[in-house]
Design a protein around this motif. Structure first.
Motif, PDB file in Angstrom:
ATOM      1  N   LYS A   1      41.780   1.833  58.997  1.00 60.57           N
ATOM      2  CA  LYS A   1      43.258   1.596  58.307  1.00 60.57           C
ATOM      3  C   LYS A   1      42.800   1.170  56.851  1.00 60.57           C
ATOM      4  N   SER A   2      41.814   0.581  56.584  1.00 63.26           N
ATOM      5  CA  SER A   2      41.501   0.364  55.345  1.00 63.26           C
ATOM      6  C   SER A   2      39.978   0.894  54.793  1.00 63.26           C
ATOM      7  N   PRO A   3      39.942   2.050  54.650  1.00 63.43           N
ATOM      8  CA  PRO A   3      38.727   2.696  54.284  1.00 63.43           C
ATOM      9  C   PRO A   3      37.906   1.958  53.224  1.00 63.43           C
ATOM     10  N   ASN A   4      38.717   1.195  52.136  1.00 60.30           N
ATOM     11  CA  ASN A   4      37.889   0.749  51.110  1.00 60.30           C
ATOM     12  C   ASN A   4      37.700  -0.675  51.350  1.00 60.30           C
ATOM     13  N   GLY A   5      38.006  -1.126  52.635  1.00 59.31           N
ATOM     14  CA  GLY A   5      38.002  -2.230  52.902  1.00 59.31           C
ATOM     15  C   GLY A   5      39.269  -3.253  52.317  1.00 59.31           C
ATOM     16  N   LYS A   6      39.608  -4.525  52.245  1.00 65.83           N
ATOM     17  CA  LYS A   6      40.667  -5.394  52.044  1.00 65.83           C
ATOM     18  C   LYS A   6      40.612  -6.212  51.033  1.00 65.83           C
ATOM     19  N   LEU A   7      39.362  -6.539  50.904  1.00 61.86           N
ATOM     20  CA  LEU A   7      39.214  -7.690  49.867  1.00 61.86           C
ATOM     21  C   LEU A   7      39.084  -7.148  48.445  1.00 61.86           C
ATOM     22  N   ARG A   8      39.695  -8.013  47.396  1.00 60.32           N
ATOM     23  CA  ARG A   8      39.563  -7.499  46.109  1.00 60.32           C
ATOM     24  C   ARG A   8      38.098  -8.016  45.275  1.00 60.32           C
ATOM     25  N   VAL A   9      37.519  -6.976  44.770  1.00 60.67           N
ATOM     26  CA  VAL A   9      36.154  -7.115  44.176  1.00 60.67           C
ATOM     27  C   VAL A   9      36.034  -7.995  43.188  1.00 60.67           C
ATOM     28  N   LEU A  10      37.036  -7.979  42.189  1.00 61.79           N
ATOM     29  CA  LEU A  10      36.919  -8.912  41.087  1.00 61.79           C
ATOM     30  C   LEU A  10      36.973 -10.414  41.333  1.00 61.79           C
ATOM     31  N   TYR A  11      37.972 -10.853  42.014  1.00 65.66           N
ATOM     32  CA  TYR A  11      38.433 -12.176  42.173  1.00 65.66           C
ATOM     33  C   TYR A  11      38.263 -12.689  43.719  1.00 65.66           C
ATOM     34  N   GLU A  12      37.607 -11.959  44.527  1.00 72.30           N
ATOM     35  CA  GLU A  12      37.291 -12.379  45.983  1.00 72.30           C
ATOM     36  C   GLU A  12      35.830 -12.267  46.303  1.00 72.30           C
ATOM     37  N   VAL A  13      35.482 -10.911  46.268  1.00 63.76           N
ATOM     38  CA  VAL A  13      34.157 -10.379  46.769  1.00 63.76           C
ATOM     39  C   VAL A  13      33.344 -10.931  45.824  1.00 63.76           C
ATOM     40  N   PHE A  14      33.338 -10.675  44.346  1.00 62.98           N
ATOM     41  CA  PHE A  14      32.263 -11.064  43.454  1.00 62.98           C
ATOM     42  C   PHE A  14      32.030 -12.577  43.170  1.00 62.98           C
ATOM     43  N   PRO A  15      33.128 -13.612  43.169  1.00 59.98           N
ATOM     44  CA  PRO A  15      32.571 -14.869  43.179  1.00 59.98           C
ATOM     45  C   PRO A  15      32.163 -15.339  44.245  1.00 59.98           C
ATOM     46  N   MET A  16      32.457 -15.010  45.631  1.00 65.78           N
ATOM     47  CA  MET A  16      31.848 -15.514  47.001  1.00 65.78           C
ATOM     48  C   MET A  16      30.438 -15.074  46.929  1.00 65.78           C
ATOM     49  N   SER A  17      30.284 -13.846  46.393  1.00 64.86           N
ATOM     50  CA  SER A  17      28.958 -13.255  46.729  1.00 64.86           C
ATOM     51  C   SER A  17      28.092 -13.801  45.703  1.00 64.86           C
ATOM     52  N   PHE A  18      28.489 -14.266  44.409  1.00 59.13           N
ATOM     53  CA  PHE A  18      27.634 -14.888  43.583  1.00 59.13           C
ATOM     54  C   PHE A  18      27.287 -16.155  44.118  1.00 59.13           C
ATOM     55  N   LEU A  19      28.106 -17.048  44.775  1.00 51.73           N
ATOM     56  CA  LEU A  19      27.993 -18.354  45.494  1.00 51.73           C
ATOM     57  C   LEU A  19      26.920 -18.313  46.350  1.00 51.73           C
ATOM     58  N   MET A  20      27.029 -17.210  47.479  1.00 52.37           N
ATOM     59  CA  MET A  20      26.105 -16.931  48.399  1.00 52.37           C
ATOM     60  C   MET A  20      24.950 -16.706  47.895  1.00 52.37           C
ATOM     61  N   GLU A  21      24.716 -15.858  46.896  1.00 57.38           N
ATOM     62  CA  GLU A  21      23.451 -15.517  46.345  1.00 57.38           C
ATOM     63  C   GLU A  21      22.563 -16.783  45.788  1.00 57.38           C
ATOM     64  N   GLN A  22      23.569 -17.610  44.923  1.00 60.85           N
ATOM     65  CA  GLN A  22      22.984 -18.928  44.393  1.00 60.85           C
ATOM     66  C   GLN A  22      22.664 -19.833  45.236  1.00 60.85           C
TER      67      GLN A  22
END
Length: 341
Positions: free
Chosen positions: A272-293
């Motif tokens: 249904k969502s071949p590119n995923g649903k979460l937005r890169v700039l303001y959902e995926v990036f900040p959360m990924s940044f926190l996870m890696e940190q």
């Protein structure tokens, strides 16, 4: 009255003190970043107050419009967006703002322009407002390197270039989790003081967790590696205990729990969502940044999440983030599928 106890409360590590301490480590700093963070904190306090009074103030319900994602806007969404836009512009330290609620980026007028761009989701999980489930604000901060006329390319940078990221969760307590690139710290709002107090210093995600978090309602549309991973969570082939499923449906709440208890949060691409649903700039990036940190990982199914280079401000992506070992497992499944193709 316990005077000694009350006096001790003035010795607490507030978020303002914490940020000023960090600033003192950089002698060349002029305090711009500190001022910007203070305005974000003010926005979070304002939204926290509005969320807690939403039922009384008749802020619950639809505002009668849809945002750029085609989602019906809640009144609180609209209010939160206005609060953060005004707080960020008035800080005099920003030049470009990207919000989930606005189709176009906001370019700050020259007299109030600064060197930072902020990407944010003013009220994530707003479909949960009416039933009292935790919701939150997500934000990321970039620095514009040169003193040029800002363009949209200035925010279309990979997440690894972020200067800072965080979220504020409005739930049973109001918790702000922040990373400025040297670890992750959590602060809880003390309503009697109106201050965020350091309650979770130097958050480290466990190396491996016992929880997986995914919307299983989409299972019939998943790709092979995701289906196989979730199957392994339920029926481990190595004889280890099965993982527990925990899914709130509010990204801030699900990621917060993952950060503290370990495990993995999955929002894969599907038919249904071949590119995923979460937005890169303001959902995926900040959360990924926190996870890696915090010592974890974030993966898109193809690459490290923070290496993505977005081409549009509302671009979407799949994401798998959480404990280091758990994300390694899903990476191995994707690699195995690639090798068989």
């Amino acid at each position: 009255m316990d005077h000694a106890g009350e006096a001790h409360r003035t010795d607490l590590m507030t978020i303002t003190r914490y940020v000023l301490n960090e600033q003192s480590k950089h002698p060349e700093s002029r305090g711009d970043f500190t001022i910007l963070l203070n305005h974000i904190v003010l926005g979070c306090k304002f939204v926290c107050s509005a969320v807690s009074k939403a039922g009384l103030a008749k802020l619950i319900g639809l505002a009668g419009d849809t945002n750029v994602q085609g989602e019906e806007q809640k009144k609180l969404d609209v209010l939160s967006n206005e609060v953060f836009i005004k707080a960020l512009v008035s800080s005099g330290r920003t030049c470009i703002l990207v919000s989930e609620e606005d189709e176009e980026a906001t370019f700050v007028q020259p007299p109030l322009r600064g060197k930072y761009s902020v990407v944010f989701d003013p009220l994530d999980g707003s479909s949960n407002i009416d039933c009292g489930v935790s919701i939150g604000t997500i934000f990321g901060i970039y620095m514009i390197k040169d003193a040029h006329e800002p363009t949209i390319e200035d925010v279309l940078q990979p997440g690894k270039n972020m200067l800072a990221a965080g979220y504020c969760m409005y739930g049973s307590s109001c918790t702000l989790v922040l990373s400025t690139g040297s670890g992750v710290n959590g602060f809880t709002l003390d309503p009697s003081l109106g201050e965020f107090i350091l309650t979770h210093p130097d958050i480290k995600i466990p190396q491996k967790g016992k929880i997986y978090s995914v919307n299983e309602g989409n299972a019939k549309n998943w790709d092979g590696p995701t289906a196989k991973y979730v199957e392994n969570c339920k029926f481990p082939i190595d004889g280890s205990p099965a993982k527990s499923l925990r899914y709130i449906g509010s990204m801030v709440a699900d990621v917060h729990r993952t950060l503290l208890y370990g495990g993995i949060f999955l929002y894969p691409a599907d038919k249904k969502s071949p590119n995923g649903k979460l937005r890169v700039l303001y959902e995926v990036f900040p959360m990924s940044f926190l996870m890696e940190q915090a010592g974890g990982q974030a993966f898109t199914g193809k690459q490290r999440a923070l290496d993505l280079i977005p081409t549009q401000i509302h671009e979407r992506s799949p994401v798998f983030l959480g404990s280091y070992d758990d994300v390694e497992e899903i990476k191995a499944l994707y690699a195995a599928e690639e090798n068989t193709e």
